[in-house]
Design a protein around this motif. Structure first.
Motif: not given
Length: 500
Positions: A183-186, A278-279, A328-331, A351-352
Protein backbone atom coordinates in the motif's frame (compact mmCIF):
# COMPACT_ATOMS: atom_id res chain seq x y z
CA UNK A 1 -22.29 4.85 -22.21
CA UNK A 2 -22.32 6.17 -25.80
CA UNK A 3 -24.49 3.19 -26.77
CA UNK A 4 -25.73 4.98 -29.91
CA UNK A 5 -22.33 4.33 -31.51
CA UNK A 6 -22.85 0.58 -31.38
CA UNK A 7 -26.49 -0.20 -30.76
CA UNK A 8 -28.53 -0.89 -27.63
CA UNK A 9 -27.18 -4.42 -27.18
CA UNK A 10 -23.58 -3.25 -26.80
CA UNK A 11 -21.76 -1.51 -23.97
CA UNK A 12 -19.16 1.08 -24.90
CA UNK A 13 -15.69 0.40 -23.51
CA UNK A 14 -14.14 3.11 -21.35
CA UNK A 15 -11.29 5.19 -22.74
CA UNK A 16 -8.76 3.66 -20.36
CA UNK A 17 -9.78 0.08 -21.17
CA UNK A 18 -9.74 0.91 -24.89
CA UNK A 19 -6.19 2.21 -24.53
CA UNK A 20 -5.07 -1.11 -23.03
CA UNK A 21 -6.95 -3.02 -25.71
CA UNK A 22 -5.13 -1.17 -28.50
CA UNK A 23 -1.71 -1.64 -26.89
CA UNK A 24 -1.94 -5.30 -27.89
CA UNK A 25 0.66 -6.17 -30.54
CA UNK A 26 2.55 -9.32 -31.62
CA UNK A 27 5.70 -8.28 -29.73
CA UNK A 28 3.82 -7.42 -26.52
CA UNK A 29 0.47 -9.06 -25.88
CA UNK A 30 -1.66 -7.23 -23.31
CA UNK A 31 -2.52 -10.39 -21.38
CA UNK A 32 -2.12 -10.93 -17.64
CA UNK A 33 -0.94 -14.48 -16.99
CA UNK A 34 -1.20 -16.20 -13.62
CA UNK A 35 -0.80 -19.63 -12.10
CA UNK A 36 -2.02 -21.53 -9.05
CA UNK A 37 -0.17 -24.54 -7.68
CA UNK A 38 -1.85 -27.48 -5.91
CA UNK A 39 -0.28 -30.42 -4.10
CA UNK A 40 -3.12 -32.67 -5.20
CA UNK A 41 -5.60 -32.99 -8.06
CA UNK A 42 -8.26 -30.42 -8.88
CA UNK A 43 -11.80 -31.66 -9.40
CA UNK A 44 -12.41 -30.50 -12.98
CA UNK A 45 -16.18 -30.81 -12.82
CA UNK A 46 -16.38 -28.91 -9.54
CA UNK A 47 -14.07 -26.22 -10.93
CA UNK A 48 -16.37 -25.89 -13.95
CA UNK A 49 -19.31 -25.37 -11.60
CA UNK A 50 -17.38 -22.74 -9.58
CA UNK A 51 -16.48 -20.83 -12.73
CA UNK A 52 -20.06 -21.01 -13.98
CA UNK A 53 -21.56 -19.71 -10.72
CA UNK A 54 -18.91 -17.22 -9.61
CA UNK A 55 -16.76 -16.06 -12.54
CA UNK A 56 -19.52 -15.89 -15.12
CA UNK A 57 -21.68 -13.77 -12.81
CA UNK A 58 -19.41 -11.00 -14.15
CA UNK A 59 -21.01 -10.34 -17.52
CA UNK A 60 -17.66 -9.27 -18.96
CA UNK A 61 -16.43 -12.88 -19.08
CA UNK A 62 -19.25 -13.82 -21.47
CA UNK A 63 -18.71 -10.81 -23.74
CA UNK A 64 -16.43 -10.35 -26.73
CA UNK A 65 -14.89 -7.13 -28.01
CA UNK A 66 -16.18 -5.39 -31.12
CA UNK A 67 -14.59 -2.34 -32.72
CA UNK A 68 -15.93 0.57 -34.73
CA UNK A 69 -13.26 2.96 -35.90
CA UNK A 70 -11.45 4.38 -32.88
CA UNK A 71 -14.06 3.00 -30.48
CA UNK A 72 -14.58 -0.40 -28.88
CA UNK A 73 -17.51 -2.04 -27.11
CA UNK A 74 -18.51 -5.17 -25.22
CA UNK A 75 -21.07 -7.48 -26.82
CA UNK A 76 -22.60 -10.66 -25.41
CA UNK A 77 -21.20 -13.69 -27.19
CA UNK A 78 -24.25 -15.57 -28.53
CA UNK A 79 -22.14 -18.71 -28.97
CA UNK A 80 -20.48 -18.62 -25.56
CA UNK A 81 -19.43 -22.08 -24.38
CA UNK A 82 -17.37 -22.62 -21.23
CA UNK A 83 -15.62 -25.52 -22.98
CA UNK A 84 -13.93 -22.95 -25.25
CA UNK A 85 -12.30 -21.30 -22.22
CA UNK A 86 -11.64 -24.07 -19.68
CA UNK A 87 -9.25 -26.80 -20.79
CA UNK A 88 -7.84 -29.95 -19.18
CA UNK A 89 -4.22 -30.54 -20.26
CA UNK A 90 -1.26 -32.67 -19.22
CA UNK A 91 2.49 -32.17 -19.24
CA UNK A 92 4.83 -34.49 -21.15
CA UNK A 93 7.90 -36.30 -19.84
CA UNK A 94 8.80 -35.77 -16.19
CA UNK A 95 5.92 -33.29 -15.74
CA UNK A 96 8.19 -31.06 -13.67
CA UNK A 97 9.00 -27.37 -13.51
CA UNK A 98 10.88 -27.38 -16.83
CA UNK A 99 7.91 -28.89 -18.66
CA UNK A 100 5.46 -26.48 -17.02
CA UNK A 101 7.68 -23.50 -17.94
CA UNK A 102 7.70 -24.63 -21.57
CA UNK A 103 3.91 -24.91 -21.59
CA UNK A 104 3.47 -21.42 -20.06
CA UNK A 105 6.07 -19.99 -22.47
CA UNK A 106 4.10 -21.34 -25.43
CA UNK A 107 0.84 -19.92 -24.07
CA UNK A 108 2.09 -16.42 -23.24
CA UNK A 109 3.43 -15.99 -26.77
CA UNK A 110 0.03 -16.92 -28.27
CA UNK A 111 -2.61 -14.21 -28.84
CA UNK A 112 -6.11 -14.67 -27.45
CA UNK A 113 -8.94 -15.23 -29.93
CA UNK A 114 -10.79 -11.93 -30.38
CA UNK A 115 -13.79 -13.77 -31.80
CA UNK A 116 -14.48 -14.96 -28.23
CA UNK A 117 -14.35 -13.46 -24.72
CA UNK A 118 -10.73 -12.65 -23.95
CA UNK A 119 -9.77 -15.20 -21.30
CA UNK A 120 -8.57 -18.80 -21.02
CA UNK A 121 -8.00 -21.24 -18.11
CA UNK A 122 -5.91 -24.42 -18.32
CA UNK A 123 -5.98 -27.13 -15.67
CA UNK A 124 -2.64 -28.98 -15.73
CA UNK A 125 -3.57 -32.31 -14.19
CA UNK A 126 -0.15 -33.87 -13.58
CA UNK A 127 2.31 -31.23 -12.34
CA UNK A 128 4.87 -32.63 -9.85
CA UNK A 129 2.41 -35.17 -8.51
CA UNK A 130 -0.19 -32.44 -8.04
CA UNK A 131 -1.73 -29.99 -10.44
CA UNK A 132 -1.73 -26.37 -11.57
CA UNK A 133 -4.19 -23.85 -12.98
CA UNK A 134 -2.96 -21.38 -15.62
CA UNK A 135 -5.10 -18.28 -16.17
CA UNK A 136 -4.85 -15.82 -19.07
CA UNK A 137 -7.00 -12.66 -19.05
CA UNK A 138 -6.72 -9.66 -21.36
CA UNK A 139 -5.77 -6.40 -19.68
CA UNK A 140 -8.76 -4.56 -21.14
CA UNK A 141 -11.03 -6.64 -18.87
CA UNK A 142 -9.38 -5.39 -15.71
CA UNK A 143 -6.22 -4.45 -13.86
CA UNK A 144 -4.31 -6.55 -11.33
CA UNK A 145 -6.32 -5.35 -8.32
CA UNK A 146 -9.63 -6.11 -10.06
CA UNK A 147 -8.50 -9.52 -11.26
CA UNK A 148 -7.13 -10.59 -7.87
CA UNK A 149 -10.60 -9.81 -6.48
CA UNK A 150 -12.16 -11.93 -9.23
CA UNK A 151 -9.73 -14.72 -8.30
CA UNK A 152 -10.65 -14.44 -4.62
CA UNK A 153 -14.35 -14.59 -5.46
CA UNK A 154 -13.71 -18.06 -6.92
CA UNK A 155 -11.92 -19.35 -3.82
CA UNK A 156 -12.97 -20.29 -0.30
CA UNK A 157 -11.45 -20.39 3.16
CA UNK A 158 -12.63 -23.97 3.65
CA UNK A 159 -12.31 -27.03 1.44
CA UNK A 160 -15.97 -28.04 1.82
CA UNK A 161 -17.58 -24.68 0.97
CA UNK A 162 -20.64 -24.83 -1.26
CA UNK A 163 -19.98 -24.26 -4.95
CA UNK A 164 -22.59 -21.52 -5.26
CA UNK A 165 -21.52 -19.64 -2.11
CA UNK A 166 -22.04 -15.92 -2.65
CA UNK A 167 -18.61 -14.29 -2.34
CA UNK A 168 -18.16 -11.58 0.24
CA UNK A 169 -17.71 -7.99 -0.93
CA UNK A 170 -13.97 -7.74 -1.60
CA UNK A 171 -11.66 -5.44 0.29
CA UNK A 172 -7.95 -4.72 0.26
CA UNK A 173 -5.93 -7.27 2.18
CA UNK A 174 -3.46 -4.60 3.19
CA UNK A 175 -4.48 -3.12 6.51
CA UNK A 176 -3.74 0.14 8.21
CA UNK A 177 -0.11 -0.62 9.05
CA UNK A 178 2.15 1.92 7.35
CA UNK A 179 4.68 -0.86 6.87
CA UNK A 180 2.16 -3.03 5.05
CA UNK A 181 3.35 -4.77 1.95
CA UNK A 182 1.73 -3.20 -1.09
CA UNK A 183 0.00 0.00 0.00
CA UNK A 184 3.03 2.30 0.05
CA UNK A 185 2.13 3.98 -3.22
CA UNK A 186 -1.65 3.67 -2.98
CA UNK A 187 -2.17 5.23 0.44
CA UNK A 188 -0.70 8.73 -0.25
CA UNK A 189 -2.81 9.13 -3.38
CA UNK A 190 -5.96 7.92 -1.65
CA UNK A 191 -5.49 10.26 1.31
CA UNK A 192 -4.28 13.39 -0.46
CA UNK A 193 -6.49 13.43 -3.53
CA UNK A 194 -9.75 11.83 -2.40
CA UNK A 195 -11.94 14.72 -3.58
CA UNK A 196 -10.18 15.01 -6.92
CA UNK A 197 -10.38 11.27 -7.53
CA UNK A 198 -14.12 11.20 -6.84
CA UNK A 199 -14.65 13.87 -9.49
CA UNK A 200 -12.20 12.12 -11.77
CA UNK A 201 -13.93 8.74 -11.61
CA UNK A 202 -17.25 10.47 -12.32
CA UNK A 203 -15.70 11.89 -15.49
CA UNK A 204 -14.29 8.49 -16.46
CA UNK A 205 -17.73 6.97 -16.03
CA UNK A 206 -19.25 9.40 -18.53
CA UNK A 207 -16.55 8.69 -21.08
CA UNK A 208 -14.35 11.72 -20.54
CA UNK A 209 -10.83 11.79 -19.14
CA UNK A 210 -9.33 14.32 -16.80
CA UNK A 211 -7.29 15.85 -19.61
CA UNK A 212 -10.45 16.45 -21.64
CA UNK A 213 -12.00 18.48 -18.82
CA UNK A 214 -9.39 20.87 -17.37
CA UNK A 215 -12.14 23.22 -16.19
CA UNK A 216 -13.13 20.60 -13.61
CA UNK A 217 -9.89 21.35 -11.82
CA UNK A 218 -10.78 25.00 -11.27
CA UNK A 219 -11.40 24.39 -7.59
CA UNK A 220 -8.06 22.66 -7.15
CA UNK A 221 -5.53 25.43 -7.79
CA UNK A 222 -2.64 23.66 -6.10
CA UNK A 223 -3.62 20.37 -7.68
CA UNK A 224 -3.87 21.99 -11.11
CA UNK A 225 -0.37 23.43 -10.80
CA UNK A 226 0.95 20.07 -9.63
CA UNK A 227 -0.67 18.33 -12.59
CA UNK A 228 0.76 20.86 -15.03
CA UNK A 229 4.25 20.52 -13.60
CA UNK A 230 3.97 16.74 -13.55
CA UNK A 231 2.77 16.59 -17.14
CA UNK A 232 5.67 18.79 -18.28
CA UNK A 233 8.15 16.61 -16.39
CA UNK A 234 6.64 13.41 -17.77
CA UNK A 235 6.68 14.53 -21.40
CA UNK A 236 10.27 15.84 -21.24
CA UNK A 237 11.73 12.84 -19.40
CA UNK A 238 14.73 11.54 -21.37
CA UNK A 239 14.76 8.03 -22.80
CA UNK A 240 16.14 5.30 -20.57
CA UNK A 241 19.74 4.18 -21.30
CA UNK A 242 20.28 1.22 -23.59
CA UNK A 243 21.29 -1.96 -21.76
CA UNK A 244 20.84 -5.67 -22.45
CA UNK A 245 17.33 -5.21 -21.08
CA UNK A 246 16.32 -2.77 -23.81
CA UNK A 247 16.25 -3.21 -27.58
CA UNK A 248 14.22 -4.53 -30.53
CA UNK A 249 11.67 -7.15 -29.46
CA UNK A 250 10.65 -10.52 -30.86
CA UNK A 251 7.29 -12.29 -30.65
CA UNK A 252 8.57 -14.88 -28.17
CA UNK A 253 8.37 -14.41 -24.39
CA UNK A 254 9.96 -16.33 -21.54
CA UNK A 255 8.88 -16.60 -17.89
CA UNK A 256 10.40 -17.70 -14.60
CA UNK A 257 9.29 -17.69 -10.98
CA UNK A 258 11.22 -17.71 -7.73
CA UNK A 259 11.12 -19.66 -4.51
CA UNK A 260 8.96 -17.85 -1.96
CA UNK A 261 10.45 -15.52 0.65
CA UNK A 262 8.86 -15.71 4.13
CA UNK A 263 6.99 -12.45 4.65
CA UNK A 264 7.89 -12.40 8.36
CA UNK A 265 11.60 -12.34 7.48
CA UNK A 266 11.09 -9.51 4.98
CA UNK A 267 9.22 -7.54 7.64
CA UNK A 268 12.02 -8.11 10.16
CA UNK A 269 14.65 -6.95 7.69
CA UNK A 270 12.65 -3.84 6.86
CA UNK A 271 12.20 -3.02 10.54
CA UNK A 272 15.88 -3.55 11.31
CA UNK A 273 16.91 -1.31 8.40
CA UNK A 274 14.32 1.34 9.14
CA UNK A 275 12.74 0.82 5.71
CA UNK A 276 9.39 -0.36 4.38
CA UNK A 277 8.87 -3.87 3.09
CA UNK A 278 8.44 -2.41 -0.37
CA UNK A 279 11.85 -0.70 -0.12
CA UNK A 280 13.46 -4.03 0.74
CA UNK A 281 11.79 -5.93 -2.11
CA UNK A 282 12.49 -3.29 -4.75
CA UNK A 283 16.11 -3.12 -3.61
CA UNK A 284 16.37 -6.89 -4.12
CA UNK A 285 14.96 -6.49 -7.62
CA UNK A 286 17.53 -3.78 -8.42
CA UNK A 287 20.34 -5.96 -7.06
CA UNK A 288 19.22 -8.98 -9.08
CA UNK A 289 19.08 -6.93 -12.30
CA UNK A 290 22.52 -5.51 -11.53
CA UNK A 291 24.02 -8.97 -10.95
CA UNK A 292 22.54 -10.26 -14.21
CA UNK A 293 23.98 -7.37 -16.23
CA UNK A 294 27.42 -7.86 -14.72
CA UNK A 295 27.40 -11.60 -15.47
CA UNK A 296 26.21 -10.86 -19.01
CA UNK A 297 29.23 -8.60 -19.57
CA UNK A 298 27.47 -5.24 -19.42
CA UNK A 299 29.99 -2.41 -19.12
CA UNK A 300 29.73 0.88 -17.21
CA UNK A 301 27.41 -0.45 -14.51
CA UNK A 302 28.58 1.91 -11.78
CA UNK A 303 26.21 4.84 -11.43
CA UNK A 304 23.69 3.29 -13.82
CA UNK A 305 19.98 3.97 -13.26
CA UNK A 306 17.17 2.30 -15.19
CA UNK A 307 13.52 3.21 -14.81
CA UNK A 308 10.66 0.89 -14.02
CA UNK A 309 7.05 1.77 -14.80
CA UNK A 310 5.24 1.04 -11.55
CA UNK A 311 1.43 0.77 -11.56
CA UNK A 312 -0.19 2.78 -8.74
CA UNK A 313 -3.66 1.69 -7.71
CA UNK A 314 -6.21 4.53 -7.84
CA UNK A 315 -9.22 2.30 -7.31
CA UNK A 316 -11.43 3.40 -4.39
CA UNK A 317 -12.68 0.64 -2.10
CA UNK A 318 -16.20 1.22 -3.41
CA UNK A 319 -15.03 -0.07 -6.82
CA UNK A 320 -13.09 -3.13 -5.65
CA UNK A 321 -15.72 -5.49 -7.04
CA UNK A 322 -15.85 -3.76 -10.44
CA UNK A 323 -13.81 -4.75 -13.47
CA UNK A 324 -11.90 -2.29 -15.62
CA UNK A 325 -8.61 -0.40 -15.20
CA UNK A 326 -8.25 2.18 -12.44
CA UNK A 327 -4.53 2.70 -12.07
CA UNK A 328 -1.88 5.17 -13.09
CA UNK A 329 1.85 4.76 -13.59
CA UNK A 330 4.92 6.31 -12.02
CA UNK A 331 8.52 6.01 -13.14
CA UNK A 332 10.78 4.64 -10.41
CA UNK A 333 14.51 5.02 -11.08
CA UNK A 334 16.22 1.83 -9.89
CA UNK A 335 19.79 2.35 -8.57
CA UNK A 336 21.35 -0.50 -10.57
CA UNK A 337 24.73 1.21 -10.33
CA UNK A 338 24.89 1.02 -6.52
CA UNK A 339 26.98 -2.01 -5.54
CA UNK A 340 26.54 -1.84 -1.76
CA UNK A 341 23.20 -3.56 -0.96
CA UNK A 342 22.66 -1.51 2.20
CA UNK A 343 23.33 1.75 0.39
CA UNK A 344 21.04 0.53 -2.39
CA UNK A 345 18.05 -0.11 -0.11
CA UNK A 346 18.38 3.36 1.43
CA UNK A 347 18.62 4.91 -2.01
CA UNK A 348 15.45 3.06 -3.06
CA UNK A 349 13.76 4.40 0.07
CA UNK A 350 14.81 7.96 -0.78
CA UNK A 351 13.50 7.68 -4.33
CA UNK A 352 10.24 6.16 -3.17
CA UNK A 353 9.76 9.13 -0.85
CA UNK A 354 10.23 11.49 -3.81
CA UNK A 355 7.48 9.68 -5.74
CA UNK A 356 5.17 9.59 -2.74
CA UNK A 357 3.65 13.05 -3.18
CA UNK A 358 3.74 13.29 -6.97
CA UNK A 359 0.76 13.58 -9.31
CA UNK A 360 2.32 11.32 -11.94
CA UNK A 361 -0.06 8.39 -11.42
CA UNK A 362 -3.16 10.58 -11.82
CA UNK A 363 -1.65 12.19 -14.92
CA UNK A 364 -0.91 8.79 -16.45
CA UNK A 365 -4.48 7.61 -15.89
CA UNK A 366 -5.80 10.80 -17.48
CA UNK A 367 -3.50 10.40 -20.48
CA UNK A 368 -4.56 6.78 -20.96
CA UNK A 369 -8.21 7.82 -20.86
CA UNK A 370 -7.55 10.51 -23.46
CA UNK A 371 -5.51 8.22 -25.73
CA UNK A 372 -8.23 5.58 -25.62
CA UNK A 373 -10.69 8.07 -27.12
CA UNK A 374 -8.34 9.26 -29.87
CA UNK A 375 -7.61 7.42 -33.13
CA UNK A 376 -5.22 4.47 -32.97
CA UNK A 377 -2.84 6.40 -35.22
CA UNK A 378 -2.40 8.86 -32.34
CA UNK A 379 -2.23 6.33 -29.51
CA UNK A 380 0.43 4.04 -30.98
CA UNK A 381 3.17 6.71 -31.43
CA UNK A 382 2.36 8.01 -27.94
CA UNK A 383 2.75 4.54 -26.42
CA UNK A 384 6.03 4.07 -28.26
CA UNK A 385 7.25 7.45 -27.02
CA UNK A 386 6.44 6.82 -23.37
CA UNK A 387 7.75 3.24 -23.47
CA UNK A 388 11.22 4.61 -24.27
CA UNK A 389 11.18 6.24 -20.82
CA UNK A 390 11.47 2.94 -18.94
CA UNK A 391 13.19 -0.43 -19.20
CA UNK A 392 10.81 -2.59 -17.19
CA UNK A 393 7.30 -2.83 -15.79
CA UNK A 394 7.28 -3.70 -12.10
CA UNK A 395 4.08 -4.35 -10.19
CA UNK A 396 3.03 -5.38 -6.68
CA UNK A 397 -0.31 -7.05 -6.00
CA UNK A 398 -1.60 -8.05 -2.55
CA UNK A 399 -2.87 -11.61 -2.46
CA UNK A 400 -4.66 -13.56 0.27
CA UNK A 401 -2.98 -13.55 3.66
CA UNK A 402 -4.24 -17.01 4.53
CA UNK A 403 -4.61 -20.44 2.92
CA UNK A 404 -7.34 -20.52 0.26
CA UNK A 405 -9.11 -23.34 -1.58
CA UNK A 406 -10.11 -23.58 -5.22
CA UNK A 407 -12.92 -26.03 -5.98
CA UNK A 408 -12.13 -27.78 -2.69
CA UNK A 409 -8.38 -28.12 -3.34
CA UNK A 410 -5.87 -26.21 -1.17
CA UNK A 411 -3.83 -23.67 -3.12
CA UNK A 412 -0.16 -24.17 -2.27
CA UNK A 413 1.14 -21.09 -4.04
CA UNK A 414 0.36 -18.31 -6.53
CA UNK A 415 2.29 -16.36 -9.12
CA UNK A 416 1.62 -14.08 -12.08
CA UNK A 417 3.36 -12.19 -14.88
CA UNK A 418 2.62 -8.63 -15.88
CA UNK A 419 2.48 -7.66 -19.60
CA UNK A 420 4.69 -4.94 -21.04
CA UNK A 421 3.74 -2.24 -23.54
CA UNK A 422 5.45 -0.58 -26.47
CA UNK A 423 9.13 -1.53 -26.65
CA UNK A 424 9.48 -2.57 -22.99
CA UNK A 425 10.87 -6.10 -22.82
CA UNK A 426 10.95 -7.08 -19.14
CA UNK A 427 8.28 -7.34 -16.45
CA UNK A 428 8.75 -8.05 -12.74
CA UNK A 429 5.75 -9.12 -10.64
CA UNK A 430 5.61 -9.33 -6.85
CA UNK A 431 2.71 -11.15 -5.19
CA UNK A 432 2.03 -11.93 -1.55
CA UNK A 433 0.21 -15.10 -0.51
CA UNK A 434 -0.22 -16.90 2.79
CA UNK A 435 2.58 -15.01 4.56
CA UNK A 436 5.05 -15.45 1.68
CA UNK A 437 6.28 -13.23 -1.16
CA UNK A 438 6.74 -14.49 -4.72
CA UNK A 439 8.63 -12.97 -7.65
CA UNK A 440 7.79 -13.59 -11.29
CA UNK A 441 9.76 -12.35 -14.31
CA UNK A 442 8.71 -12.18 -17.97
CA UNK A 443 11.24 -11.24 -20.63
CA UNK A 444 11.52 -11.01 -24.37
CA UNK A 445 13.60 -13.97 -25.57
CA UNK A 446 15.65 -11.69 -27.81
CA UNK A 447 16.78 -9.64 -24.81
CA UNK A 448 16.91 -12.19 -21.96
CA UNK A 449 16.62 -15.79 -23.12
CA UNK A 450 16.75 -17.24 -19.59
CA UNK A 451 14.88 -15.09 -17.04
CA UNK A 452 15.60 -17.76 -14.41
CA UNK A 453 19.09 -16.23 -14.23
CA UNK A 454 17.44 -13.07 -12.87
CA UNK A 455 14.94 -14.81 -10.61
CA UNK A 456 17.54 -16.94 -8.87
CA UNK A 457 19.34 -13.79 -7.72
CA UNK A 458 16.42 -12.38 -5.71
CA UNK A 459 17.06 -14.73 -2.81
CA UNK A 460 20.80 -14.03 -2.85
CA UNK A 461 20.20 -10.27 -2.70
CA UNK A 462 17.81 -10.70 0.21
CA UNK A 463 20.35 -12.83 2.10
CA UNK A 464 22.86 -9.97 1.87
CA UNK A 465 20.42 -7.74 3.73
CA UNK A 466 19.73 -10.51 6.25
CA UNK A 467 23.45 -10.74 7.09
CA UNK A 468 23.45 -7.16 8.33
CA UNK A 469 20.08 -7.25 10.03
CA UNK A 470 21.01 -10.36 12.03
CA UNK A 471 23.23 -8.02 14.04
CA UNK A 472 20.27 -5.74 14.90
CA UNK A 473 17.66 -5.98 17.65
CA UNK A 474 14.54 -6.59 15.56
CA UNK A 475 12.11 -5.95 18.43
CA UNK A 476 13.43 -2.43 19.13
CA UNK A 477 12.62 0.80 17.25
CA UNK A 478 15.21 1.87 14.65
CA UNK A 479 18.15 3.92 15.86
CA UNK A 480 18.29 7.44 14.31
CA UNK A 481 21.76 6.65 13.02
CA UNK A 482 20.70 3.24 11.67
CA UNK A 483 21.65 3.93 8.06
CA UNK A 484 25.22 4.84 8.97
CA UNK A 485 25.50 1.88 11.35
CA UNK A 486 24.28 -0.62 8.75
CA UNK A 487 26.51 0.80 6.04
CA UNK A 488 29.49 0.44 8.37
CA UNK A 489 28.51 -3.15 9.25
CA UNK A 490 28.24 -4.10 5.59
CA UNK A 491 31.58 -2.53 4.76
CA UNK A 492 33.20 -4.43 7.64
CA UNK A 493 31.72 -7.77 6.56
CA UNK A 494 32.64 -7.13 2.94
CA UNK A 495 36.25 -6.38 3.94
CA UNK A 496 36.47 -9.55 6.05
CA UNK A 497 35.08 -11.61 3.19
CA UNK A 498 37.57 -10.11 0.76
CA UNK A 499 40.51 -10.85 3.06
CA UNK A 500 39.43 -14.47 3.54
Amino acid sequence: MLLNLFGSDREAMSGVDTAWLRMDRPTNLMVINGIMFFDGPVDFERLSAVIDSRLLRHRRFKQKVVRSGANAAWEDDPDFDLANHLHLVALPGQAGKAELERMVNDLISTPLDFAKPLWQFYVVENYQGGSALIARIHHCIGDGIALIQVLLSMTDKEADAAVATRPRKPRFHAGGDDDDLFMRLYRPVAKMYTGMLKSYFKLIGTGYGLMMNPSKLAGYTQTGLGLAEGLARLTTLPADPRTRFKGPLSTVKRIAWSESLPLAEVKHVGRALGCSINDVLLSCVAGALRAYLIDAGEEDIDGLDIRASVPVNLRPESKLDQLGNYFGLVFLSLPIGVANPIERVYEVRRRMEEIKGSYDAVIALGLLSLLGMLPDAVEQPAIEYFSTKSTAVMTNVPGPREQIYMAGSPVRDLNFWVPQSGEIGIGVSILSYNEHVNFGVMTDKKLVAEPARIVERFGAEFEKLVLVTLMQHWDQPPDPGLAEINLALWSLMHDVEAES
